[in-house]
Design a protein around this motif. Structure first.
Motif, PDB file in Angstrom:
ATOM      1  N   ILE A 166       2.156  19.607   7.419  1.00 62.23           N
ATOM      2  CA  ILE A 166       3.359  19.756   6.594  1.00 62.23           C
ATOM      3  C   ILE A 166       4.187  18.474   6.643  1.00 62.23           C
ATOM      4  O   ILE A 166       4.699  18.002   5.615  1.00 62.23           O
ATOM      5  CB  ILE A 166       4.192  20.959   7.086  1.00 62.23           C
ATOM      6  N   ALA A 167       4.325  17.881   7.837  1.00 56.98           N
ATOM      7  CA  ALA A 167       5.102  16.654   7.994  1.00 56.98           C
ATOM      8  C   ALA A 167       4.477  15.495   7.210  1.00 56.98           C
ATOM      9  O   ALA A 167       5.185  14.720   6.552  1.00 56.98           O
ATOM     10  CB  ALA A 167       5.205  16.289   9.472  1.00 56.98           C
ATOM     11  N   LEU A 168       3.158  15.379   7.277  1.00 66.07           N
ATOM     12  CA  LEU A 168       2.472  14.313   6.535  1.00 66.07           C
ATOM     13  C   LEU A 168       2.688  14.463   5.037  1.00 66.07           C
ATOM     14  O   LEU A 168       2.853  13.472   4.312  1.00 66.07           O
ATOM     15  CB  LEU A 168       0.977  14.330   6.863  1.00 66.07           C
ATOM     16  N   ASP A 169       2.702  15.710   4.572  1.00 68.96           N
ATOM     17  CA  ASP A 169       2.917  15.965   3.157  1.00 68.96           C
ATOM     18  C   ASP A 169       4.360  15.659   2.761  1.00 68.96           C
ATOM     19  O   ASP A 169       4.617  15.020   1.728  1.00 68.96           O
ATOM     20  CB  ASP A 169       2.574  17.425   2.852  1.00 68.96           C
ATOM     21  N   THR A 174       0.164  12.072   2.729  1.00 69.45           N
ATOM     22  CA  THR A 174      -1.025  12.679   2.123  1.00 69.45           C
ATOM     23  C   THR A 174      -1.240  12.142   0.703  1.00 69.45           C
ATOM     24  O   THR A 174      -2.374  11.961   0.272  1.00 69.45           O
ATOM     25  CB  THR A 174      -0.903  14.205   2.090  1.00 69.45           C
ATOM     26  N   LYS A 175      -0.149  11.866   0.015  1.00 67.65           N
ATOM     27  CA  LYS A 175      -0.269  11.253  -1.312  1.00 67.65           C
ATOM     28  C   LYS A 175      -0.879   9.868  -1.193  1.00 67.65           C
ATOM     29  O   LYS A 175      -1.728   9.465  -2.001  1.00 67.65           O
ATOM     30  CB  LYS A 175       1.102  11.176  -1.983  1.00 67.65           C
ATOM     31  N   ARG A 176      -0.484   9.141  -0.146  1.00 65.03           N
ATOM     32  CA  ARG A 176      -1.020   7.794   0.070  1.00 65.03           C
ATOM     33  C   ARG A 176      -2.522   7.857   0.377  1.00 65.03           C
ATOM     34  O   ARG A 176      -3.313   7.054  -0.116  1.00 65.03           O
ATOM     35  CB  ARG A 176      -0.268   7.117   1.208  1.00 65.03           C
ATOM     36  N   LEU A 177      -2.911   8.861   1.213  1.00 67.69           N
ATOM     37  CA  LEU A 177      -4.326   9.027   1.536  1.00 67.69           C
ATOM     38  C   LEU A 177      -5.111   9.406   0.291  1.00 67.69           C
ATOM     39  O   LEU A 177      -6.206   8.872   0.042  1.00 67.69           O
ATOM     40  CB  LEU A 177      -4.490  10.108   2.618  1.00 67.69           C
ATOM     41  N   GLY A 178      -4.553  10.330  -0.515  1.00 70.85           N
ATOM     42  CA  GLY A 178      -5.208  10.715  -1.753  1.00 70.85           C
ATOM     43  C   GLY A 178      -5.352   9.542  -2.703  1.00 70.85           C
ATOM     44  O   GLY A 178      -6.390   9.368  -3.352  1.00 70.85           O
ATOM     45  N   ALA A 214      -6.537  20.225   8.711  1.00 67.78           N
ATOM     46  CA  ALA A 214      -5.196  20.465   8.162  1.00 67.78           C
ATOM     47  C   ALA A 214      -4.724  19.280   7.327  1.00 67.78           C
ATOM     48  O   ALA A 214      -4.150  19.448   6.247  1.00 67.78           O
ATOM     49  CB  ALA A 214      -4.215  20.742   9.299  1.00 67.78           C
ATOM     50  N   ILE A 215      -4.978  18.071   7.823  1.00 64.87           N
ATOM     51  CA  ILE A 215      -4.580  16.870   7.082  1.00 64.87           C
ATOM     52  C   ILE A 215      -5.343  16.776   5.762  1.00 64.87           C
ATOM     53  O   ILE A 215      -4.780  16.458   4.709  1.00 64.87           O
ATOM     54  CB  ILE A 215      -4.822  15.614   7.948  1.00 64.87           C
ATOM     55  N   GLY A 216      -6.632  17.064   5.803  1.00 63.43           N
ATOM     56  CA  GLY A 216      -7.442  16.988   4.587  1.00 63.43           C
ATOM     57  C   GLY A 216      -7.021  17.995   3.539  1.00 63.43           C
ATOM     58  O   GLY A 216      -6.973  17.684   2.343  1.00 63.43           O
ATOM     59  N   GLU A 318       1.076   1.282  -8.636  1.00 66.01           N
ATOM     60  CA  GLU A 318       0.846   0.977  -7.228  1.00 66.01           C
ATOM     61  C   GLU A 318       1.752   1.863  -6.379  1.00 66.01           C
ATOM     62  O   GLU A 318       2.899   2.116  -6.735  1.00 66.01           O
ATOM     63  CB  GLU A 318       1.133  -0.493  -6.947  1.00 66.01           C
ATOM     64  N   ILE A 319       1.262   2.306  -5.257  1.00 65.41           N
ATOM     65  CA  ILE A 319       2.030   3.238  -4.441  1.00 65.41           C
ATOM     66  C   ILE A 319       3.068   2.535  -3.582  1.00 65.41           C
ATOM     67  O   ILE A 319       4.003   3.148  -3.075  1.00 65.41           O
ATOM     68  CB  ILE A 319       1.081   4.092  -3.575  1.00 65.41           C
ATOM     69  N   GLY A 320       2.940   1.233  -3.414  1.00 59.48           N
ATOM     70  CA  GLY A 320       3.962   0.460  -2.714  1.00 59.48           C
ATOM     71  C   GLY A 320       3.798   0.480  -1.206  1.00 59.48           C
ATOM     72  O   GLY A 320       2.960   1.200  -0.658  1.00 59.48           O
TER      73      GLY A 320
END
Length: 526
Positions: A166-169, A174-178, A214-216, A318-320
């Motif tokens: 939840i914190a990563l989201d 998670t958007k950066r990983l995606g 969970a992260i995935g 670009e995500i920055g």
């Protein structure tokens, strides 16, 4: 139709339990007596029982064997009555090769619950709550024994993993990983799923399979929603099942990938004095993890072929650079992972260090309590997984697990390391679906290690094999944390997981056996 109604399915489940209860109960001929240093009970029942040739007679523990099986005096109830007659309350009678009345009641409960978990006539959270209820009502457990596992340290650890996701989201990681994976995979759903599942599957060895899953999941979900992938579709099933299957397989690669590995290594040292170091486990088990992770994703792909019409969104902008909130989140979760990795040095339980991390996330403004309360799947964390642990522990203390172990393992005794390895692996993979893989490893190893020593087989082989094969809890939602985490988002049914697991389990076990036979021969372990 009536036959498709939930009421009818419930009746079928209850009927299955009744059938188990009315079936004959195998009494067996051997009974383990403990707490009888003077062998008082043995002397009292000498006309009907004799000391078994296999008895160790250590610390007041020995095995009695019935002289005339099938008679009223050759039963466990008769022995317990004699214990009461001689007034020796400290003496305990356990079944060795028979099924105790308590174990039979447990098996009736287990049959009903497995049916309910697969068919889902009622929500799985309610079925999981019924585990505690059934265990108490049927006299298998006390209320404390039944309910305490619902707040087991492992349950708290799973909650921590879900909160970290939840914190990563919330932080945008998670958007950066995606974004990163989309850049590599394009808008292809299949390629995206293979990359994220295999990548996090291999990473499970260093970050625990539950955390990786969970992260995935929270990385996948926004992409799936943006692509219009509906719950229940084959594409959704492929994506949401590939990840837990891959993470479960990858967790076998190191000692910290899953509790089952640490338990196997700990029991090996306790029973034999042999120690598998962190790097030795990697050398022995990581090749199997490397192979089974992509194999698991491939199997799920074949079972649930995704629809090629779905296309993932393309990020044009670009995500920055990373924002301060993202950096703060990474530091806190990274420090928590470091504490998990070094548990062998400081000895603090995963649940404690995990909750310290959760506390830090709130104190440093990454999360608010409202974020946790609104987004955490409490039913999954507390009831489904907690219920699974309660069921697994009951399988042990009811005597059901011992019965099946003693029934199963003599069939493969004396046939060499590979047959013993295969038999133990199959048994471990099946048992771990009904009980936590940590409990399965703790139950089976004390049985197979002496067998290995009697056969002249290095017990290290069996400790490694059990830690690896209990990774394949792929048949039930309650089988392992990644299954429960993925199911909590309701993109597939419990029966979908069982369908994929029935195909994956034998194939993945075969791969592990082949890797063990070839790789361990090359490095000189066998």
């Amino acid at each position: 139709m009536f036959f498709k109604s939930n009421g009818f399915k419930l009746c079928v489940g209850i009927l299955l339990g009744v059938i188990v209860m009315v079936l004959p109960r195998p009494e067996g001929t051997q009974f383990k007596i403990s707490g009888d240093v003077q062998q008082t009970l043995s002397a009292a029942v000498g006309s009907y029982f004799q000391l078994s040739a296999e008895t160790s007679q250590k610390n007041g523990t020995y095995i009695l064997e019935a002289k005339n099986p099938g008679t009223p005096e050759a039963t466990g109830d008769f022995l317990k009555a004699q214990v009461e007659n001689i007034g020796a309350e400290s003496i305990k009678v356990d079944y060795v090769d028979g099924l105790s009345p308590t174990a039979k009641r447990f098996l009736a409960i287990l049959v009903v619950l497995i049916f309910l978990f697969v068919v889902e006539p009622i929500p799985l959270e309610i079925t999981a709550i019924c585990i505690g209820v059934f265990l108490v009502v049927m006299g298998v457990a006390t209320p404390k024994e039944a309910w305490a596992p619902y707040m087991h340290p492992v349950v708290i650890f799973i909650m921590c993993c879900l909160i970290f996701a939840i914190a990563l989201d919330e932080a945008g990681l998670t958007k950066r990983l995606g974004y990163f994976i989309i850049k590599k995979a394009g808008n292809n759903v299949t390629r995206f799923t293979f990359i994220i599942s295999i990548g996090l599957g291999w990473a499970s060895g260093v970050m625990h399979d539950a955390a990786a899953c969970a992260i995935g999941i929270v990385t996948m979900l926004p992409m799936m929603r943006a692509a219009g992938i509906e719950p229940g579709s084959k594409t959704a099933k492929f994506m949401m099942l590939s990840l837990p299957f891959a993470c479960s397989c990858g967790g076998m690669g190191t000692l910290i990938g899953g509790g089952r590995c640490m338990v196997a290594a700990a029991f090996l040292k306790e029973y034999t004095g042999l120690e598998i170091t962190f790097f030795e486990w990697i050398m022995y088990a990581m090749p199997a993890a490397i192979v089974t992770v992509p194999a698991a994703v491939g199997i799920v792909y074949l079972v649930f072929r995704p629809n090629p019409k779905y296309k993932l969104p393309i990020f044009d902008e670009e995500i920055g650079p990373m924002k301060p909130l993202e950096l703060k989140t990474l530091v806190i979760i990274g420090l928590t992972f470091s504490l998990w990795l070094t548990k062998g040095l400081h000895g603090i339980d995963y649940s404690i260090t995990g909750m310290l991390g959760v506390t830090a996330l709130v104190l440093f403004g990454v999360l608010k309590w409202e974020h946790i309360n609104d987004n955490l799947e409490w039913g999954t964390a507390l009831f489904i997984f907690g219920g699974g642990i309660s069921l697994g522990l009951a399988m042990g203390y009811s005597g059901a697990a011992d019965y099946f172990a003693n029934l199963f393992f003599p069939l493969i005794q004396g046939k060499g390391w590979l047959v013993l390895f295969i038999g133990m692996g199959v048994f471990g993979a099946l048992v771990t679906n009904a009980m936590a893989n940590v409990a399965a490893a703790a139950l089976i190893l004390p049985i197979v290690i002496p067998m290995a020593q009697m056969e002249g087989i290095d017990p290290t082989i069996l400790a490694l094999g059990l830690g690896m094969c209990t990774s394949f809890a792929l048949l039930l939602v309650i089988g392992c944390p990644p299954n429960a985490i993925s199911y909590s988002y309701r993109y597939f049914k419990a029966s979908d997981l069982t369908k994929a697991g029935l195909v994956a389990t034998p194939l993945l076990l075969t791969i592990v056996v082949i890797v063990a036979a070839v790789w361990w021969k090359i490095i000189g372990l066998v």
